[in-house]
Structure formats: structure tokens, C-alpha cells
Design a protein around this motif. Sequence first.
Motif, PDB file in Angstrom:
ATOM      1  N   LYS A 154       0.878  -1.037  -0.080  1.00  0.00           N
ATOM      2  CA  LYS A 154       0.047  -0.119  -0.017  1.00  0.00           C
ATOM      3  C   LYS A 154       0.834   1.196   0.013  1.00  0.00           C
ATOM      4  CE  LYS A 154      -3.828  -2.533   0.308  1.00  0.00           C
ATOM      5  NZ  LYS A 154      -4.636  -2.791  -0.839  1.00  0.00           N
ATOM      6  N   THR A 155       2.173   1.000   0.401  1.00  0.00           N
ATOM      7  CA  THR A 155       2.900   2.306   0.755  1.00  0.00           C
ATOM      8  C   THR A 155       4.296   2.235  -0.084  1.00  0.00           C
ATOM      9  OG1 THR A 155       3.698   1.714   2.847  1.00  0.00           O
ATOM     10  CG2 THR A 155       1.702   3.239   2.725  1.00  0.00           C
ATOM     11  N   PRO A 156       4.513   2.188  -1.319  1.00  0.00           N
ATOM     12  CA  PRO A 156       5.635   1.948  -1.933  1.00  0.00           C
ATOM     13  C   PRO A 156       6.577   3.202  -1.822  1.00  0.00           C
ATOM     14  CG  PRO A 156       3.760   2.038  -3.596  1.00  0.00           C
ATOM     15  CD  PRO A 156       3.247   1.790  -2.445  1.00  0.00           C
ATOM     16  N   TYR A 157       7.705   3.052  -1.798  1.00  0.00           N
ATOM     17  CA  TYR A 157       8.369   4.170  -1.478  1.00  0.00           C
ATOM     18  C   TYR A 157       8.688   4.667  -2.950  1.00  0.00           C
ATOM     19  CZ  TYR A 157      12.308   7.626  -0.507  1.00  0.00           C
ATOM     20  OH  TYR A 157      13.197   8.643  -0.298  1.00  0.00           O
ATOM     21  N   GLN A 158       8.696   6.179  -3.089  1.00  0.00           N
ATOM     22  CA  GLN A 158       8.967   6.818  -4.358  1.00  0.00           C
ATOM     23  C   GLN A 158      10.253   7.884  -4.259  1.00  0.00           C
ATOM     24  OE1 GLN A 158       6.799   6.465  -7.132  1.00  0.00           O
ATOM     25  NE2 GLN A 158       5.585   5.197  -5.687  1.00  0.00           N
ATOM     26  N   LYS A 159      10.983   7.278  -5.214  1.00  0.00           N
ATOM     27  CA  LYS A 159      12.299   8.166  -5.280  1.00  0.00           C
ATOM     28  C   LYS A 159      12.060   9.917  -5.482  1.00  0.00           C
ATOM     29  CE  LYS A 159      16.711   8.486  -7.987  1.00  0.00           C
ATOM     30  NZ  LYS A 159      17.299   7.679  -9.174  1.00  0.00           N
ATOM     31  N   LYS A 160      12.756  10.382  -4.360  1.00  0.00           N
ATOM     32  CA  LYS A 160      12.554  11.902  -4.470  1.00  0.00           C
ATOM     33  C   LYS A 160      13.563  12.657  -5.390  1.00  0.00           C
ATOM     34  CE  LYS A 160      11.523  12.005   0.585  1.00  0.00           C
ATOM     35  NZ  LYS A 160      12.042  12.516   1.669  1.00  0.00           N
ATOM     36  N   ASP A 161      12.929  13.643  -6.147  1.00  0.00           N
ATOM     37  CA  ASP A 161      13.727  14.572  -6.991  1.00  0.00           C
ATOM     38  C   ASP A 161      14.573  15.621  -6.184  1.00  0.00           C
ATOM     39  OD1 ASP A 161      14.458  15.754  -9.359  1.00  0.00           O
ATOM     40  OD2 ASP A 161      12.602  16.835  -9.652  1.00  0.00           O
ATOM     41  N   VAL A 162      15.903  15.023  -5.734  1.00  0.00           N
ATOM     42  CA  VAL A 162      16.561  15.962  -4.932  1.00  0.00           C
ATOM     43  C   VAL A 162      17.863  16.048  -6.051  1.00  0.00           C
ATOM     44  CG1 VAL A 162      15.718  15.283  -3.113  1.00  0.00           C
ATOM     45  CG2 VAL A 162      17.442  13.816  -3.781  1.00  0.00           C
ATOM     46  N   ASP A 163      18.556  17.016  -5.518  1.00  0.00           N
ATOM     47  CA  ASP A 163      20.123  17.020  -5.830  1.00  0.00           C
ATOM     48  C   ASP A 163      21.047  16.057  -5.612  1.00  0.00           C
ATOM     49  OD1 ASP A 163      22.400  18.614  -7.107  1.00  0.00           O
ATOM     50  OD2 ASP A 163      22.949  19.034  -4.889  1.00  0.00           O
ATOM     51  N   ARG A 164      21.810  15.502  -6.511  1.00  0.00           N
ATOM     52  CA  ARG A 164      22.464  14.247  -6.447  1.00  0.00           C
ATOM     53  C   ARG A 164      23.864  14.723  -6.253  1.00  0.00           C
ATOM     54  NH1 ARG A 164      18.904  10.349  -4.738  1.00  0.00           N
ATOM     55  NH2 ARG A 164      16.787  10.666  -5.707  1.00  0.00           N
ATOM     56  N   SER A 165      24.313  15.842  -5.841  1.00  0.00           N
ATOM     57  CA  SER A 165      25.846  16.171  -6.059  1.00  0.00           C
ATOM     58  C   SER A 165      26.582  15.455  -4.960  1.00  0.00           C
ATOM     59  CB  SER A 165      25.931  17.748  -5.748  1.00  0.00           C
ATOM     60  OG  SER A 165      25.243  18.088  -4.514  1.00  0.00           O
ATOM     61  N   GLY A 166      25.962  14.712  -4.147  1.00  0.00           N
ATOM     62  CA  GLY A 166      26.497  13.954  -2.943  1.00  0.00           C
ATOM     63  C   GLY A 166      27.566  12.769  -3.513  1.00  0.00           C
ATOM     64  N   GLY A 167      27.466  12.416  -4.979  1.00  0.00           N
ATOM     65  CA  GLY A 167      28.075  11.562  -5.526  1.00  0.00           C
ATOM     66  C   GLY A 167      27.037  10.136  -5.356  1.00  0.00           C
ATOM     67  N   LYS A 168      27.850   8.925  -5.774  1.00  0.00           N
ATOM     68  CA  LYS A 168      27.461   7.753  -5.756  1.00  0.00           C
ATOM     69  C   LYS A 168      27.542   6.799  -4.539  1.00  0.00           C
ATOM     70  CE  LYS A 168      29.402   5.134  -8.829  1.00  0.00           C
ATOM     71  NZ  LYS A 168      29.587   4.681 -10.310  1.00  0.00           N
ATOM     72  N   LEU A 169      26.505   6.196  -4.072  1.00  0.00           N
ATOM     73  CA  LEU A 169      26.653   5.129  -3.053  1.00  0.00           C
ATOM     74  C   LEU A 169      26.440   3.893  -3.714  1.00  0.00           C
ATOM     75  CD1 LEU A 169      26.997   4.853   0.095  1.00  0.00           C
ATOM     76  CD2 LEU A 169      24.645   4.757   0.234  1.00  0.00           C
ATOM     77  N   VAL A 170      27.546   2.612  -3.607  1.00  0.00           N
ATOM     78  CA  VAL A 170      27.565   1.552  -4.041  1.00  0.00           C
ATOM     79  C   VAL A 170      27.086   0.586  -3.256  1.00  0.00           C
ATOM     80  CG1 VAL A 170      28.753  -0.288  -5.258  1.00  0.00           C
ATOM     81  CG2 VAL A 170      29.186   1.988  -5.956  1.00  0.00           C
ATOM     82  N   VAL A 171      26.007   0.098  -3.081  1.00  0.00           N
ATOM     83  CA  VAL A 171      25.443  -1.161  -2.323  1.00  0.00           C
ATOM     84  C   VAL A 171      25.733  -2.280  -2.716  1.00  0.00           C
ATOM     85  CG1 VAL A 171      23.564  -1.628  -0.878  1.00  0.00           C
ATOM     86  CG2 VAL A 171      23.562   0.737  -1.533  1.00  0.00           C
ATOM     87  N   ALA A 172      26.137  -3.220  -1.982  1.00  0.00           N
ATOM     88  CA  ALA A 172      26.408  -4.704  -2.253  1.00  0.00           C
ATOM     89  C   ALA A 172      25.437  -5.272  -1.572  1.00  0.00           C
ATOM     90  CB  ALA A 172      27.830  -5.174  -1.797  1.00  0.00           C
ATOM     91  N   THR A 173      24.626  -6.158  -2.252  1.00  0.00           N
ATOM     92  CA  THR A 173      23.655  -6.972  -1.696  1.00  0.00           C
ATOM     93  C   THR A 173      23.563  -8.561  -2.245  1.00  0.00           C
ATOM     94  OG1 THR A 173      21.094  -7.023  -1.033  1.00  0.00           O
ATOM     95  CG2 THR A 173      21.726  -6.437  -3.426  1.00  0.00           C
ATOM     96  N   ASN A 174      22.448  -9.223  -2.006  1.00  0.00           N
ATOM     97  CA  ASN A 174      22.222 -10.588  -2.568  1.00  0.00           C
ATOM     98  C   ASN A 174      21.083 -10.567  -2.802  1.00  0.00           C
ATOM     99  OD1 ASN A 174      21.709 -13.869  -1.317  1.00  0.00           O
ATOM    100  ND2 ASN A 174      22.881 -13.300  -3.131  1.00  0.00           N
ATOM    101  N   ALA A 175      20.520 -10.354  -4.155  1.00  0.00           N
ATOM    102  CA  ALA A 175      19.079 -10.206  -4.623  1.00  0.00           C
ATOM    103  C   ALA A 175      18.316 -11.598  -4.591  1.00  0.00           C
ATOM    104  CB  ALA A 175      18.934  -9.353  -5.664  1.00  0.00           C
ATOM    105  N   SER A 176      18.247 -12.426  -3.633  1.00  0.00           N
ATOM    106  CA  SER A 176      17.577 -13.681  -3.466  1.00  0.00           C
ATOM    107  C   SER A 176      17.069 -13.835  -2.312  1.00  0.00           C
ATOM    108  CB  SER A 176      18.642 -14.831  -3.785  1.00  0.00           C
ATOM    109  OG  SER A 176      19.787 -15.076  -3.094  1.00  0.00           O
TER     110      SER A 176
END
Length: 511
Positions: A171-193
Motif C-alpha cells: 500500500k505504501t511503496p517508496y517513491q524516489k525523491k527528485d533531489v540534488d545528487r551532488s553527493g556522489g554515488k553510493l554503491v550498495v552490495a547485496t544478495n538479491a535472493s
Amino acid sequence: MNKKKFHYILFGVVILVLVIGGCLYHRENQKKELQEAKKQAVTSVDDLEGSRIGVQIGTTGDIYVSDYEKDDAGTVIERYNKGTDAIQALKNGKVDCVVLDEQPALAYTEKSSELQILKEEFALEDYAICIDKSRSELKEKINQALETIKSDGTLESIIKNYVGNDEEKGKTPYQKKDVDRSGGKLVVATNASFKPYEYYENGEITGLDMDMMQAICDELGMELKIEDMEFDSIISAVTSGKADVGTAGMTVTEDRLKNVDFTDSYTTAKQVIIVKDPEAAVKASSFTERFKENFITDNRYEYILKGFFNTVIITVFAVIIGIILGGVIALIRTSHDRNGGLDILNLICKLYLTVMRGTPAVVQLLIFYYIILVSVDAKILVAVIAFGLNSAAYVAEVVRSGIMSVDAGQLEAGRSLGLSYWQTMRSVVLPQAFKNTLPALCNEFISLLKETSISGYIALVDLTKGGDIIRSNTYDAFMPLIMVALIYLVIVLVLTAGVHVLERRLRDNER
């Protein structure tokens, strides 16, 4: 009644008695098997001793049950790369139970009516985000962002969307916000299973953890990049700098704290025991239904296509590297054996061959990804280099043996005609050597093609990894594995047919 008709009736009665007797025997045998299964079944934590326990390698379930491995009751721990594999082993009777996190366990049992979760919980735990010990500044920023999304209700909304009650889920899926992305990139390692925390849906990695990381990135003004890999590779990716953080339903443990740091906890979970219900009726699906579920639903065939494309790219370019470098090494070693000289180059080549042929390809791939090429983000490039250098070692010996198989008189004849050593090799010896080594080279290229199936260890979607992703979504091992095997088989048959055509043309040219 004539004698012939009497025989027919008697024969029919005998068949009927045998059928009824067989049914009764089978039914009685089923009862005995059911009673035996109930006696051996794991019904509580106390029954774990002496049983066969399946776990996903590197998880807290693996850590918790390791203590049972040293007991006197003969407990056996079976470790699998994925929770899906452990569940499949349970369904096939290879293990007596599986210890896993509650939410993924619920996802598995919803798909399989023959599985059930014991009411008695195995352990409670807190999930947190792992981060390298040297990244204290990033850790502080993430903790602040976590506190923000906790206080404004965003995190609670994300959790309810995935693990809430029936009225809250979805009922409440998160919506990506339209914000300034000048902070760079955050690489997240996960196991998608690890549904519902991280899993594939419509070709994208989603889930509770991924939505939470997106919310954190929105707060920090950073762009989120997700890397899917084996669970036991996540900490290595974080400590080597391949990923900034690891998020995969990870629990803070003393062993993990020796290698990485953790942020504040973002949710509480528990480990549960999954067992097979011997009385449950297994609902069989038709071939068409299973095919649709595995490949058509959510366009899952795209995982196979993407994996196939990557496998072909890696194989083709690795073959090119293998042929060029392997040929150079073969010429150096052959020249040294026949003419002397090139001592240093020959020593380097021998050392190279010893190392590359004496270590497993998967270890070499991991060394290139996490150590030698740690600054290279292009995983396909890393795989091409690793497999190419590995193949070159075998190609070198194949080509060298082909050169040595050519009669020495051929070389002498070329030299007597005024050709230099290298001109003779290029024009006289190598063409003959190539024809002699063609079958062996074909076998090496086929082996290389199949070796690329380990590319998933560096979070690269190859053909095998594509099948694994489908298995993680459908919990069906048969269809994806058979499809992957058939595709590999077709590629090998095409390669073999091409080599046969080339061999035939080379023979025709000799006439």
C-alpha cells in the motif's frame, strides 16, 4: 461356459486381485513411510541435534547452527550459496530442515504448500548496514539519514509495505525523491535472493532494504547503485572498496565486527526453522504453467538473454586474448627449447604457466576483481582479462605441443631455402601446427565457455547467473537449470560443427 472364456475370466480376476493387492501394499507402505518420517522429523529446536540442517553460507543462520556441527549426535550442516538452494534440498529430502530469516522463509512457504515454519523461533537478531572500518564519516552520515527516515515515519512505511499485515502490504511503496545528487554515488552490495528484503522484479533489484537505501540516498543527495553478488562476497566487496556499504539483511556479529563496522540497526528479525510437512499435498503444475512462471511472467526470459549476451562477449574476447598471448608464450618456449637464449622470458613464461594452471579459475577471477583490478568498475572487462589470461596458459601448451609435433626437417628445409627462423615458423611450421592442434584448441574454447559460468561470483549476470535469478524468484530449480544447460549445449554443438567444417576445408586444401 466354454474353457476359453473361463480362462479369460480367471485371468481378469487374477489381474484385479494383483492390482488391488498392489494398491493396498502401496497404501500401507506410504503409511509406514509417513510414520517413519514423523519419527525423524524436526519439530522443535531440541530436535536439531543429529539432524541434517541446511543453511545459506555466511548468514547468521550458518553461524548459529555451526555449534551443532561439533556435537556427538552426528549433526550435519549443509551450506548452500543461496537460500533457494537450501529450500530445494529440503524439498528433495537432502536435509531435514533449513534455518533461515523469517521473512524469506515466509516467502518460500507461501510458494510451497509442502513446507512449514515451526512456531518456535530459533533466534532474534537486529539488521544493520555494514561499512568499512575506515569510512567513519560515511557511517555517521548514514546514521543521521537513518534517524531522519525513522523519525518522519518513512522507514516504518517501507517496512509495512513489505512485511506488514495483509491490509498494509503493497500500500505504501517508496517513491524516489527528485533531489540534488551532488553527493556522489553510493554503491550498495547485496544478495538479491532474499525476498522481501532484496529480490528481482521486472528486471530491477527491489525490496525493503533497497527502498530503505534509496530513502537514505535521497537524504544524503547521493545516487544509488546496487551490485548483486553472493552473500559471502558482500563483506569482501565492502573491505576492498568495490562497494561502499553492504545491505542484505545482515546481522551484527562478533566475527563480522572483526572485519567491518555497522551502522545503527534499522529493523529486528528472527531466525526460524523450515521443515517439510510429510502430510501436505503437493500441488503439481503443468509444464505450460511452469514454463510461463519461469520465463514469461515479469519477462523473466530477459535474465537469460542478458546472461547469454554477456557470456558470449566474455568468451569471444577471452578467446582472442588466449590465442594471442598463448601463441606468443608458445613461440618463446619453443624457441628457447630449440635454439637456446631467451632465458629470462622463458623463465617468466614457465612461472606464468605454473601459477595459472595450478590455481582454480574462480580464485583467479576473485583475485583480479578484489585485488589486482580493484579500481576497475567494468565487471565484463575484469572477467575478459581473468578468463583470457587463464585460457592463454592452456593455449600456450596446446600450441607448443603442436609446433613440436611438426617434423624438425620442415624447419631445416625452410632455413635451407634462405628463410629466417621466424619466417620459417610463420610460413611453414605454424600452419601445420594449427591443423594439428585444432581439436585441442576447440576443446579449450569449449572449456572456456563453460568456465564463464562462475562470473556470478563478481556480481556479473552471465547465463548461469540469469538462471539463478529466475530460481530465486520462482523457487523452481528444474526449468531454469535445464534451460541454461540446453543453451550451453547448443552453443557447444554449434562450435563443434564449425570446427568440423574448418577441419574438412583444411583437408580439402591438402589435395
